[in-house]
Enzyme design. Structure first.
Site, PDB file in Angstrom:
ATOM      1  N   GLU A 108       0.835  -1.144   0.052  1.00  0.00           N
ATOM      2  CA  GLU A 108       0.117  -0.022   0.172  1.00  0.00           C
ATOM      3  C   GLU A 108       0.843   1.472  -0.128  1.00  0.00           C
ATOM      4  OE1 GLU A 108      -1.703   1.721   3.419  1.00  0.00           O
ATOM      5  OE2 GLU A 108      -1.598   3.253   2.099  1.00  0.00           O
ATOM      6  N   CYS A 144      -0.708   9.102   4.024  1.00  0.00           N
ATOM      7  CA  CYS A 144      -0.660   8.579   2.794  1.00  0.00           C
ATOM      8  C   CYS A 144      -2.270   8.974   2.086  1.00  0.00           C
ATOM      9  CB  CYS A 144      -0.652   7.002   2.751  1.00  0.00           C
ATOM     10  SG  CYS A 144      -1.605   6.187   3.850  1.00  0.00           S
TER      11      CYS A 144
END
Ligand code: ADP
Length: 507
Positions: free
Chosen positions: A250, A284
């Site tokens: 990820e 993120c």
């Protein structure tokens, strides 16, 4: 015993000494040293992976419920040491204290989910064409799991990786980010305190070279990675060359909040400020693009700029702070260079707090890595680097659009990334269009595009990820499924009309 204040690594149930190099952890708000850590050598990576490999057979032979008991002990450790560990998060990565503590809370939620899940029904019972056959699906653990984690959620993300992996019967070699080894140390102390069987959990400290050695080791079956797109793609490529290995990665994003002509502007401004500046833009899922309809643009701009000028940057341990420092000096350079780039790309700068004046910097924090909000207007149709590349800081573009929701979503999707996004609108048709067409792994309506609850999947599309190394979906990464068919009949009968007769030459 190691030198005082020199922290060891945890391999095969022992705190071990290394004769390799050491590195220090620094408080990004003050520049103070928080501790000295040993840097894993190739030999130690080798030992940790060997320990995890040896421990696997015995660990997998326990019931899921017995394995989960160890995780329940970790759950209590996380709750008991909440304050201490939350402060360690804030000291080491600079997030303001409510975020530091929330990081620990999220970790115990993940542990609770994984350990509770051990008692839940699993798998599918599947019909067969043949009445005498039973079919069902079972999961098996894959083996040694390498967990490589970033600094920005130094407690939650490791447990996103490790909690389910362990309950499912895998063993773990974990390398925290080089910026947050102290959080790693405290977590390893917890595993040691609860008496996890030797080799089931191993901690290596160090930089990217140790991570790369873990990824390349043949005995590692699964790699779970959360971090930058560059490193994630490199890992995915290495792992793809070995068909018995699996990686779930990820990575970051260039996330957007869409504010339509039907938006409630109170919610829009609130959501945009949180999306852009919480964690100093270093999530993120942080938003560096605000895509705003022309009918509400002027008012939104005025209100957003007003808040960006005033958000409190300061000591992250002080509860009145909204934004702490950036994590390290190199990151200040990166964010500053993107702010410079935006100026040269001919955008209109609206807020420039790149260099904070002395009076905004709290006493004793002169050596902190301070950067304030930077806000500008840009043309969504221009192929600018500043509006397309991930900065990972409080660097935000206002992109004005005209027309319908299709146009807003076109701008939202004009990026190589696809992690998170939000839409602010009171019109369900606009939200539904966004729902069906926005290319994101995490979507929010009338909310900031940040925040994750562990019972939801977490991961991105396009350049932002492949596989889900996070939250409940990690189960897919750390197990293999076996589709079982069991015959209860007296002879063999096949599906699809396939003959089960064996014809011989004499027939
Ligand atoms: P960030 O930009 O968030 O610091 P990185 O991708 O650089 O993200 O780091 C995330 C994690 O990946 C850290 O634990 C780091 O040490 C590790 N890492 C860095 N380079 C590599 C590599 N080449 N192989 C494996 N792990 C790496």
């Amino acid at each position: 015993m190691g030198m005082p204040n020199l922290h060891q690594q945890y391999i095969d149930g022992e705190w071990t000494d290394s004769d390799g190099e050491t590195f220090t952890s620094e408080n990004p708000a003050t520049g103070d040293t928080l501790g000295e850590f040993q840097r894993a050598t190739t030999q130690e990576v080798n030992e940790a992976v060997a320990a995890a490999d040896n421990a696997f057979e015995e660990w997998r032979s326990l019931s899921r419920i017995d394995r989960a008991e160890y995780l329940w002990d970790i759950y209590h450790e996380l709750r008991d040491r909440h304050q201490e560990l939350g402060e360690a998060v804030t000291r080491e990565c600079g997030k303001e204290i409510s975020e530091g503590k929330a990081d620990v809370t999220e970790a115990w939620h993940m542990v609770e989910w994984a350990a509770g899940d051990a008692r839940h029904p699993k798998g599918d019972v599947v019909p067969s064409e043949i009445p005498a056959k039973d079919a069902y699906m079972r999961r098996n653990p894959r083996g040694v799991t390498a967990c490589i984690t970033p600094w920005n959620f130094p407690v939650a993300i490791p447990f996103w990786h490790m909690a389910v992996a362990l309950v499912e019967g895998n063993t773990v070699v974990w390398k925290p980010a080089e910026q947050t080894p102290l959080c790693g140390q405290i977590i390893a102390e917890m595993f040691d305190d609860i008496g996890v069987p030797d080799g089931v959990f191993n901690l290596l400290q160090g930089h990217g070279d140790a991570g790369a050695a873990m990824v390349e080791d043949d005995r590692v079956d699964t790699v779970l990675f959360t971090g930058s797109a560059e490193v994630g793609h490199q890992i995915a490529e290495t792992v793809a060359a070995d068909s018995s290995k699996r990686a779930a990665c990820e990575m970051g994003g260039k996330n957007a909040v869409v504010v339509t002509d039907e938006a409630d502007l109170d919610i829009a401004v609130h959501a945009a400020v949180m999306s852009s500046f919480k964690t100093t833009g270093q999530r993120c899922v942080s938003s560096e693009r605000l895509v705003v309809h022309t009918d509400v643009y002027d008012e939104f701009k005025q209100r957003f700029v007003e808040v960006a000028e005033r958000v409190a940057v300061g000591d992250p341990l002080d509860e009145s702070t909204f934004m702490g420092p950036l994590v390290e000096d190199a990151h200040v350079e990166k964010v500053t260079s993107y702010n410079d780039l935006a100026r040269t790309e001919a955008v209109d700068v609206l807020v420039d707090r790149t260099e904070l004046p002395d009076e905004e910097i709290p006493d004793g924090h002169e050596n902190g890595h301070w950067v304030g909000p930077f806000v500008y207007e840009a043309d969504p149709d221009e192929p600018l680097r500043c509006t397309h590349e991930e900065v990972f800081g409080p660097h935000v573009a206002l992109l004005e659009y005209e027309g319908d929701i299709e146009r807003a979503v076109e701008i939202q999707n004009d990026t190589d990334y696809g992690l998170a996004g939000a839409i602010v609108s009171e019109d369900y048709r606009q939200i539904n269009y966004y729902r069906d067409h926005a290319e994101v792994g995490l979507a929010y309506a009338n909310l900031p595009c940040i925040g994750a609850e562990v019972q939801l999947p977490f991961g991105g599309v396009k350049k932002s990820g492949n596989g889900y190394p996070s939250a409940r979906e990690v189960i897919e990464a750390v197990t293999d499924r076996t589709a079982w068919t069991v015959n209860n009949g007296e002879g063999i009968e096949m599906a699809q009309g396939l003959s089960a007769d064996i014809n011989t030459r004499d027939d």
